[in-house]
Design an enzyme around this catalytic site. Structure first.
Site, PDB file in Angstrom:
ATOM      1  N   HIS A 276       5.933  -0.897   0.958  1.00  0.00           N
ATOM      2  CA  HIS A 276       5.826   0.165  -0.032  1.00  0.00           C
ATOM      3  C   HIS A 276       6.808  -0.101  -1.156  1.00  0.00           C
ATOM      4  CE1 HIS A 276       4.010   1.965   3.374  1.00  0.00           C
ATOM      5  NE2 HIS A 276       5.125   2.269   3.973  1.00  0.00           N
TER       6      HIS A 276
ATOM      7  N   TYR B 176       0.834  -1.194   0.000  1.00  0.00           N
ATOM      8  CA  TYR B 176       0.000   0.000   0.000  1.00  0.00           C
ATOM      9  C   TYR B 176       0.873   1.248   0.000  1.00  0.00           C
ATOM     10  CZ  TYR B 176       0.510  -1.256   4.979  1.00  0.00           C
ATOM     11  OH  TYR B 176       0.984  -1.654   6.193  1.00  0.00           O
TER      12      TYR B 176
END
Ligand SMILES: *[C@@H]1O[C@H](CO)[C@@H](O)[C@H](O)[C@H]1NC(C)=O
Ligand SMILES: *[C@@H]1O[C@H](CO)[C@@H](O)[C@H](O)[C@H]1NC(C)=O
Ligand SMILES: *[C@@H]1O[C@H](CO)[C@@H](O)[C@H](O)[C@H]1NC(C)=O
Ligand SMILES: *[C@@H]1O[C@H](CO)[C@@H](O)[C@H](O)[C@H]1NC(C)=O
Length: 340
Positions: free
Chosen positions: A316, A266
């Site tokens: 990430h 995310y």
């Protein structure tokens, strides 16, 4: 002797000439200023023309972020109608979005989302904020990431000059004012990265699970929630009248439109802060993103490089986010300041 009549005639002639000269000088100066201003910046030209023609502009700044969403790359990604913050009216999530969001941290047996949201909005304001874009607004924003490239940058004053100053997670300002500034209007955090704030700053909760929404309720009142997947602050100092909640639907929009799904689990808090600014500001300056001048990724308040990476934390994709950020800068949607 010269007659008085002649003298006063001559004097008035002289005054008239002076007036004409002054007028001419004024015209020349104005035209010169206009063109030198117009030529200095391509967008300045548009602005100058707009001043003269008084045509409607998307904002009142010299340069507007969403000015003619004419760049196909930008237009393909930017969707103005998704709002970055949650309000009572837009809090309902589709089943698909809710499922996607709850899978981010694999929350098992989450509480009833709509019930938690209802309880939350009894505690914090539920107004829709910042949806006031228009020809009379010029809102400038500084998004301040936590990169070590801020060290010695002397950006403090420039950062503080914006209307909104957005920081994230642990980001301190005390002792670093010259490089990172002293003001904060919005501080992004989640329970595991929380810190106390002063009364004037908006806490922007970035929720990754239903428990995070329950946590903010608890942290502002009873203090009963002390753990998520790790121990967290059970209470937080913040002005509850200024607490804002990042919209899970906006999350999904970023993941799909900007990161094209699947680039890292995310988006990082920094990227979420940047997209928030992109949606509510007319001009965005970005500081403290990316590596420092030695190519190292660390936080500006860390002396050594021990903690190192906020790039490859596994959840990430720093490279991809950085590339998107870079492209936004190349297309003049944001201005990036990368230390000196
Ligand atoms: C933009 O977002 C709105 C609200 O989520 C959605 O209905 C619409 O289809 C989106 N537009 C585009 C072009 O994706
Ligand atoms: C959550 O609560 C609302 C209101 O109490 C209820 O209508 C809804 O069915 C509940 N949802 C789930 C999944 O239990
Ligand atoms: C903080 O701000 C609120 C208004 O938003 C005010 O009611 C409160 O008294 C303030 N608290 C302090 C400690 O200044
Ligand atoms: C980022 O951009 C660089 C240079 O254009 C490229 O080599 C790299 O593959 C890109 N990274 C990602 C993750 O897209």
């Amino acid at each position: 002797m010269i007659p008085m009549r002649f003298l006063s005639w001559a004097r008035s002639r002289f005054r008239m000439k002076l007036k004409t000269l002054a007028l001419l000088l004024c015209i020349v100066t104005c035209t010169t200023l206009f063109f030198s201003y117009a030529l200095r910046e391509p967008s300045g030209y548009k602005y100058a023309l707009r001043l003269v023609a008084s045509t409607e502009a998307p904002c009142a700044c010299r340069r507007c972020l969403t000015e003619a969403e004419d760049d196909p790359w930008f237009a393909e990604r930017f969707n103005r109608s998704v709002h970055p913050l949650m309000a009572r009216d837009n809090s309902a999530l589709s089943d698909e979005t809710l499922k996607w969001w709850q899978s981010l941290q694999l929350e098992k047996r989450p509480a009833n989302f709509s019930e938690v949201v209802e309880e939350l909005f009894q505690l914090i304001p539920d107004d829709v904020l910042y949806a006031d874009a228009g020809p009379n607004r010029c809102r400038t924003c500084s998004v301040v990431g936590n990169s070590g490239n801020l060290k010695g940058s002397q950006y403090g004053r420039l950062i503080d000059a914006s209307h909104f100053i957005i920081r994230m997670n642990q980001a301190p300002t005390t002792g670093f004012e010259e490089d990172v500034g002293a003001r904060t209007t919005h501080h992004f955090m989640y329970p595991e990265s929380a810190r106390d704030l002063d009364n004037a700053t908006s806490l922007v909760l970035v929720p990754f699970k239903t428990l995070d929404l329950q946590w903010i309720i608890s942290a502002l009142t009873t203090g009963t929630i002390k753990n998520t997947y790790i121990p967290v602050k059970s209470r937080i100092k913040a002005n509850k009248d200024k607490v804002l909640i990042y919209n899970p639907a906006f999350f999904k929009y970023i993941d799909e439109s900007w990161l094209r799904g699947g680039h890292g689990r995310y988006p990082s808090t920094g990227f979420l802060g940047l997209l928030f600014a992109l949606h509510i500001c007319d001009q965005v300056n970005v500081f403290g993103f990316g590596a420092d001048q030695h190519g190292d990724w660390h936080h500006y308040w860390e002396k050594n490089l021990e903690a190192g990476a906020f790039r490859d934390t596994g959840v990430h994709d720093g490279d991809f986010e950085y590339n998107v950020t870079r492209l936004l800068a190349d297309k003049h949607k944001i201005r990036m300041f990368e230390g000196r």
